[in-house]
Enzyme design. Structure first.
Site, PDB file in Angstrom:
ATOM      1  N   SER A   1       0.837  -1.190   0.000  1.00  0.00           N
ATOM      2  CA  SER A   1       0.000   0.000   0.000  1.00  0.00           C
ATOM      3  C   SER A   1       0.880   1.251   0.000  1.00  0.00           C
ATOM      4  O   SER A   1       1.751   1.391  -0.857  1.00  0.00           O
ATOM      5  CB  SER A   1      -0.960  -0.050   1.190  1.00  0.00           C
ATOM      6  OG  SER A   1      -2.028   0.849   1.036  1.00  0.00           O
TER       7      SER A   1
ATOM      8  N   GLU B   1      -8.909  -5.391  -4.757  1.00  0.00           N
ATOM      9  CA  GLU B   1      -8.346  -4.406  -3.831  1.00  0.00           C
ATOM     10  C   GLU B   1      -9.421  -3.525  -3.204  1.00  0.00           C
ATOM     11  O   GLU B   1      -9.440  -3.281  -1.993  1.00  0.00           O
ATOM     12  CB  GLU B   1      -7.358  -3.492  -4.576  1.00  0.00           C
ATOM     13  CG  GLU B   1      -6.130  -4.168  -5.135  1.00  0.00           C
ATOM     14  CD  GLU B   1      -4.976  -4.216  -4.157  1.00  0.00           C
ATOM     15  OE1 GLU B   1      -5.175  -3.851  -2.983  1.00  0.00           O
ATOM     16  OE2 GLU B   1      -3.878  -4.621  -4.576  1.00  0.00           O
TER      17      GLU B   1
END
Length: 569
Positions: free
Chosen positions: A214, A346
């Site tokens: 991330s 995601e």
């Protein structure tokens, strides 16, 4: 080109290793080894990683001076050798951040610590340095979130780090008074510390892999793109983000710096207010910075308030980012073997939380379709181009229905593509065009017992959500709702991911030879046209094409047709 020479140990490395042998053998308590590194002596602990499995742990090791007082909003300062033996049995403080309880804060401004884990203190193991995610504003490298047990068993040394977060880590005035990127520079300083000290712990300073997830992956990507990190690492892995994802890079830092200063009544003159901000208790910054889901819609589809920036040319300290990421890719690309990838769903991480905390989200997008238009295409609201883009997305993803609970899956797929997949796919294609250094691309699509975050958020849609890959690499007790059965197929997938990541750390190739655990597959490198990837699901499936070609082609076609200034991130 990327294989290390073996059979040669420098005199310096030999002395460090010999010192380590003598130090370890002289311990009164072999379970509490004392390592004498150039930075100072530290006493670790012996921890369990299962039946007949142990590893050494050195927690809370300082890698820079505490960034307090006059060192706030400045580059990290190397710490001189400490005196005596430092206790490495506990983590250092987390960096200051919002607590889970609204209105509360946790952590400390004195937080520049790292942790070292290894099963062997003698020799030279490949080093893997983990940079955590959390939107540049949350989390830490602590073992409750990133337990080392899986990785250390595959004969690597793992380092996890803390770096400054939020305003303390990324405030920038866009000029010489606060250049910004403090958290990114912390990562760089940690790598410099590793370079000088890790041999004393049995790590190889000439074989270092940086990896992150991330926002941590965006920081990894920026380190890959900067000249400043040259020689400090030799491979890189970016999981579920790059510097091109919408939230990752802040093009207007002065606006947010001025806003913070005005909140304290300090005016908008950066030549004076930066120094004044150094005197304010750091805890007072936290309620004034947007974090997680206090960010207004469209949330992570736009740059975070405090994130990496282009630094001013006349910055008085060392600069790390002098151009936009897209320009850095075009001029520098990657010079070390590089793995880039994502999970196949995601966006479910974010849509699930939004569904729980903000029932107005879909209504806001219904009322203002321009929110669907990527900001980095520089298309003005109310234009024909804006209407064509939003209309095409609405038709393609949910057949132009009004957004409501009945199209939650379709909405999640769109969020997945907008927030992550298009930018990551674009990153891969651009890197493939500008570098011939090995590049590997993956899609993590496994849905099983170790998809802990999916279970935690109650996501029912098929696929792996953001962060679902992490429990396959790390032991994460904080996210474990129930034990995973020992015969679960998820454990096999976990072993495969760990093996490919550690293979890459050792050799620069995640599948250097046929191996039964890896189903004897070879992970293809990405070709010059951006094709070739590995699907990591129930099985490992190499593919010579690109993932999600229909959806990605839609995005590329819209960008080609309507974007006024593509790649504005």
């Amino acid at each position: 080109m990327f294989r290390r020479k073996t059979g040669f140990v420098s005199l310096t490395s030999f002395v460090v290793i010999l010192t380590c042998i003598i130090s370890v053998k002289s311990q009164a308590d072999p379970g509490r080894p004392i390592i004498d590194s150039p930075a100072g002596q530290v006493q670790g602990t012996t921890e369990s990683c299962g039946l007949f499995c142990t590893y050494y742990s050195f927690k809370g090791v300082p890698y820079a001076e505490p960034p307090l007082g006059s060192l706030r909003f400045r580059n990290p300062v190397p710490r001189p050798r400490w005196q005596g033996v430092r206790d490495g049995s506990n983590h250092g403080a987390e960096c200051l951040q919002a607590a889970l309880i609204p209105g509360q804060v946790r952590g400390s401004e004195d937080c520049l610590y790292l942790n070292i884990y290894t099963q062997q203190l003698i020799g030279q193991r490949p080093v893997m340095v983990w940079i955590h995610g959390g939107g540049y504003g949350a989390n830490s490298g602590n073992s409750v979130d990133f337990g080392p047990e899986k990785l250390v068993q595959d004969n690597v040394l793992l380092v996890t780090i803390n770096y400054r977060l939020g305003t303390l880590g990324f405030l920038s005035t866009g000029d010489r008074y606060a250049a910004g990127n403090w958290g990114l520079k912390d990562c760089l300083q940690a790598l410099r510390w590793v370079r000088l000290n890790i041999a004393a712990f049995g790590g190889d300073p000439d074989n270092v892999t940086i990896f992150g997830n991330s926002a941590g992956a965006a920081l990894v990507h920026l380190l890959v793109l900067t000249d400043t990190g040259e020689g400090l690492f030799h491979k890189a892995i970016a999981q579920s983000s790059t510097a091109l994802v919408p939230y990752a890079f802040q093009p207007r830092p002065r606006f947010y710096a001025d806003r913070l200063a005005m909140a304290f009544g300090l005016g908008t003159d950066s030549s004076t207010y930066v120094e004044q901000l150094r005197t304010i208790p750091a805890e007072q910054f936290i309620p004034l910075q947007e974090a997680a889901f206090t960010i207004p819609v469209p949330r992570f589809l736009r740059p975070l308030d405090y994130g990496p920036v282009v630094e001013a040319n006349d910055a008085p300290e060392e600069r790390i980012i002098g151009k936009r990421p897209i320009d850095l890719i075009r001029t520098r690309a990657h010079r070390v073997p590089f793995i880039v990838g994502y999970t196949d769903l995601e966006g479910a991480f974010f849509t699930a939380l939004e569904n729980a905390i903000d029932p107005t989200v879909k209504g806001q997008f219904n009322a203002n379709p321009h929110l669907l238009v990527p900001f980095f295409w520089n298309v003005n609201e109310g234009t024909t181009s804006s209407g064509q883009i939003s209309g095409t997305f609405r038709q393609h993803y949910w057949q132009s229905q009004a957004l409501d609970a009945s199209v939650d899956y379709e909405w999640t797929v769109y969020q997945t593509d907008h927030q992550f997949l298009f930018a990551i796919d674009q990153t891969v294609r651009l890197h493939a065009q500008t570098s011939n250094v090995p590049l590997y691309y993956y899609q993590f699509a496994y849905d099983g017992d170790l998809n802990l975050y999916k279970k935690l958020f109650g996501v029912q849609h098929p696929g792996a959500i953001h962060t679902d890959d992490l429990p396959h690499l790390f032991h994460i007790p904080a996210a474990m709702l129930e034990p995973v059965p020992s015969d679960s197929h998820a454990n096999i997938v976990s072993s495969r991911v760990v093996r490919m990541w550690t293979n890459f750390a050792r050799t620069g190739d995640p599948t250097p030879a046929q191996e039964p655990l890896l189903q004897n597959v070879r992970w293809p490198t990405v070709g010059a046209t951006g094709t070739g990837y590995l699907s990591i699901g129930h099985d490992l499936l190499p593919n010579s094409q690109t993932p999600n070609p229909t959806r990605m082609n839609l995005w590329y076609n819209l960008q080609q047709t309507y974007a006024n200034a593509p790649f504005e991130v």
